[in-house]
Write a protein that holds these residues in place. Structure first.
Motif, mmCIF file in Angstrom:
data_model
loop_
_atom_site.group_PDB
_atom_site.id
_atom_site.type_symbol
_atom_site.label_atom_id
_atom_site.label_comp_id
_atom_site.label_asym_id
_atom_site.label_seq_id
_atom_site.Cartn_x
_atom_site.Cartn_y
_atom_site.Cartn_z
ATOM 1 N N CYS A 184 1.142 -0.835 0.223
ATOM 2 C CA CYS A 184 -0.140 -0.283 -0.327
ATOM 3 C C CYS A 184 0.791 1.426 -0.051
ATOM 4 C CB CYS A 184 -1.219 0.557 0.984
ATOM 5 S SG CYS A 184 -2.278 -1.206 1.420
ATOM 6 N N VAL A 185 0.103 2.365 -0.701
ATOM 7 C CA VAL A 185 1.220 3.812 -0.475
ATOM 8 C C VAL A 185 -0.265 4.470 -0.281
ATOM 9 C CG1 VAL A 185 1.944 5.693 -1.595
ATOM 10 C CG2 VAL A 185 2.475 3.015 -2.299
ATOM 11 N N ARG A 186 0.143 5.234 1.587
ATOM 12 C CA ARG A 186 -1.124 6.525 1.851
ATOM 13 C C ARG A 186 -0.527 7.321 1.879
ATOM 14 N NH1 ARG A 186 -2.253 3.330 6.059
ATOM 15 N NH2 ARG A 186 -1.150 4.050 7.141
ATOM 16 N N ASP A 187 -1.260 8.297 1.400
ATOM 17 C CA ASP A 187 -1.366 9.659 1.391
ATOM 18 C C ASP A 187 -2.365 9.839 2.284
ATOM 19 O OD1 ASP A 187 -3.016 11.626 -0.401
ATOM 20 O OD2 ASP A 187 -2.026 10.192 -1.336
ATOM 21 N N SER A 188 -1.787 11.705 2.488
ATOM 22 C CA SER A 188 -2.745 12.821 4.103
ATOM 23 C C SER A 188 -3.554 13.623 2.904
ATOM 24 C CB SER A 188 -2.071 12.961 5.029
ATOM 25 O OG SER A 188 -0.607 13.708 4.610
ATOM 26 N N GLY A 189 -3.090 13.315 1.133
ATOM 27 C CA GLY A 189 -3.318 14.427 0.383
ATOM 28 C C GLY A 189 -4.733 15.208 -0.349
ATOM 29 N N SER A 190 -4.995 15.313 -1.337
ATOM 30 C CA SER A 190 -6.058 15.382 -1.465
ATOM 31 C C SER A 190 -7.882 14.923 -1.343
ATOM 32 C CB SER A 190 -6.132 16.973 -2.688
ATOM 33 O OG SER A 190 -5.565 16.344 -3.594
ATOM 34 N N GLY A 191 -6.938 13.851 -1.814
ATOM 35 C CA GLY A 191 -8.220 12.590 -2.002
ATOM 36 C C GLY A 191 -8.886 12.547 -3.384
ATOM 37 N N ILE A 192 -9.630 11.533 -3.866
ATOM 38 C CA ILE A 192 -10.519 11.731 -4.507
ATOM 39 C C ILE A 192 -11.759 11.174 -4.406
ATOM 40 C CG2 ILE A 192 -10.178 10.462 -7.273
ATOM 41 C CD1 ILE A 192 -7.368 9.610 -7.228
ATOM 42 N N ALA A 193 -12.447 11.909 -5.364
ATOM 43 C CA ALA A 193 -14.013 11.633 -5.115
ATOM 44 C C ALA A 193 -14.257 10.165 -5.727
ATOM 45 C CB ALA A 193 -14.859 12.692 -5.978
ATOM 46 N N GLU A 194 -14.760 9.867 -5.041
ATOM 47 C CA GLU A 194 -16.144 8.601 -5.443
ATOM 48 C C GLU A 194 -16.225 8.066 -6.696
ATOM 49 O OE1 GLU A 194 -18.069 4.431 -3.008
ATOM 50 O OE2 GLU A 194 -18.207 6.587 -2.361
ATOM 51 N N GLU A 195 -16.891 9.324 -7.437
ATOM 52 C CA GLU A 195 -17.130 9.256 -8.799
ATOM 53 C C GLU A 195 -15.920 9.051 -9.649
ATOM 54 O OE1 GLU A 195 -17.378 13.577 -7.585
ATOM 55 O OE2 GLU A 195 -17.902 11.349 -6.595
ATOM 56 N N ASN A 196 -15.127 9.757 -9.370
ATOM 57 C CA ASN A 196 -13.322 9.190 -10.352
ATOM 58 C C ASN A 196 -13.099 8.295 -9.820
ATOM 59 O OD1 ASN A 196 -14.040 11.755 -11.626
ATOM 60 N ND2 ASN A 196 -13.074 12.928 -9.766
ATOM 61 N N TRP A 197 -12.985 7.265 -9.080
ATOM 62 C CA TRP A 197 -12.281 5.723 -8.833
ATOM 63 C C TRP A 197 -11.636 4.811 -9.983
ATOM 64 C CZ3 TRP A 197 -13.585 3.901 -2.597
ATOM 65 C CH2 TRP A 197 -13.914 4.865 -2.249
ATOM 66 N N ASP A 198 -13.331 4.807 -10.546
ATOM 67 C CA ASP A 198 -13.184 3.871 -11.946
ATOM 68 C C ASP A 198 -12.096 4.257 -13.142
ATOM 69 O OD1 ASP A 198 -14.826 5.593 -12.490
ATOM 70 O OD2 ASP A 198 -15.820 4.421 -13.157
ATOM 71 N N LYS A 199 -12.091 5.518 -12.501
ATOM 72 C CA LYS A 199 -11.743 6.203 -13.992
ATOM 73 C C LYS A 199 -9.600 6.749 -14.286
ATOM 74 C CE LYS A 199 -15.162 9.402 -14.604
ATOM 75 N NZ LYS A 199 -16.061 10.544 -14.144
ATOM 76 N N VAL A 200 -9.632 7.189 -12.361
ATOM 77 C CA VAL A 200 -7.587 6.741 -11.997
ATOM 78 C C VAL A 200 -7.389 6.243 -12.979
ATOM 79 C CG1 VAL A 200 -8.295 7.757 -9.761
ATOM 80 C CG2 VAL A 200 -7.705 5.791 -10.170
ATOM 81 N N PHE A 201 -7.204 5.088 -13.696
ATOM 82 C CA PHE A 201 -6.540 3.657 -13.983
ATOM 83 C C PHE A 201 -7.036 3.786 -15.460
ATOM 84 C CE2 PHE A 201 -7.265 2.275 -9.957
ATOM 85 C CZ PHE A 201 -5.398 1.931 -9.372
ATOM 86 N N ASP A 202 -7.377 4.543 -16.240
ATOM 87 C CA ASP A 202 -7.843 4.158 -17.114
ATOM 88 C C ASP A 202 -6.227 5.302 -18.490
ATOM 89 O OD1 ASP A 202 -10.023 3.559 -17.439
ATOM 90 O OD2 ASP A 202 -11.531 5.645 -17.682
#
Length: 193
Positions: free
Chosen positions: A130-148
Motif C-alpha cells: 500500500c501507498v497511503r497519503d494524507s493528500g487531497s483525495g479523490i471523489a468516489e465518482e472518479n475512482w474507476d477513472k484513475v487507471f484509464d
C-alpha cells in the motif's frame, strides 16, 4: 561600467532561466516518451519479465530510498510499515519498483502537507503493498477513472496536471501481469491509498 555589469548580469540570469526551462521540458518529454513506450510494450506483450523470490521488506526499502528526497523536498514525512515474517513474493522486482515509485510520486504530487506511508502486510495467502497519503483525495465518482489511459483527475484548467496520464494504467498492467490487483480507496480532502 556599472550599467554594463548590470546588463551582463541580467543576460546571464535570463540565459540560466531559459536553460532551466529547456532542461525541465526535456525531462518532461523523456518521461512522456518512456511512458508511451512502456504502455505500447505492455500492450504488445513485448516486456521481458524477470521473476524471482523477493522479500517484501526489500521492495519497500528500495522504494523509500529512491523517493525520500522527493517527499522531503515537499516537506512530507515518508514512513515504512512492514508486517513481520512476511513470505517472499515471486515478482519482477524492477517492474514492481516502477509501480511503487509511480504511486509514491503521485502521492507526493497531491499531498501538500502530512505524510506518505508505504506498507506491506499479509492479506490471506497474498502480500498487499500500500501507498497511503494524507493528500487531497479523490471523489468516489472518479475512482474507476484513475487507471484509464491518458486520464487525469481534477480540473485540467486550474490544477495544471503534470505527467502523461499513463502512469496508473501502466501500474495496473504490471500488477495484473503478476496475478495481482490494484485499486484505490480515498476520502476527498483526507487522502488516498
Amino acid at each position: 561600467l556599472a550599467a554594463e555589469d548590470e546588463k551582463a548580469a541580467q543576460a546571464i540570469s535570463q540565459v540560466r532561466e531559459n536553460l532551466d526551462i529547456i532542461v525541465g521540458e526535456s525531462e518532461r518529454l523523456t518521461r512522456l516518451i518512456n511512458d508511451v513506450l512502456d504502455s505500447a510494450k505492455l500492450e504488445a506483450g513485448k516486456v521481458e519479465w524477470d521473476f524471482a523470490a523477493t522479500p517484501p521488506l526489500r521492495l519497500i526499502e528500495r522504494s523509500a530510498a529512491i523517493t525520500t528526497t522527493l517527499a522531503e523536498q515537499k516537506g512530507l514525512a515518508l514512513f515504512c510499515e512492514v508486517e513481520p515474517d512476511l513470505p517472499n513474493v515471486r515478482i519482477d522486482e524492477n517492474r514492481l519498483l516502477q509501480v511503487m515509485i509511480n504511486l509514491i510520486a503521485n502521492a507526493v504530487k497531491f499531498t501538500e502537507r502530512g505524510q506518505i506511508t508505504l506498507r506491506a502486510e499479509r492479506q490471506g495467502e497474498f502480500v498487499r503493498f500500500c501507498v497511503r497519503d494524507s493528500g487531497s483525495g479523490i471523489a468516489e465518482e472518479n475512482w474507476d477513472k484513475v487507471f484509464d489511459k491518458f486520464k487525469q483527475i481534477g480540473d485540467t484548467l486550474t490544477d495544471k496536471p503534470q505527467g502523461t496520464g499513463l502512469g496508473l494504467s501502466i501500474c495496473q498492467r504490471i500488477v495484473q501481469h503478476h496475478g495481482g490487483e490494484i485499486w484505490l480507496d480515498s476520502v476527498l480532502g483526507v487522502g488516498s491509498t
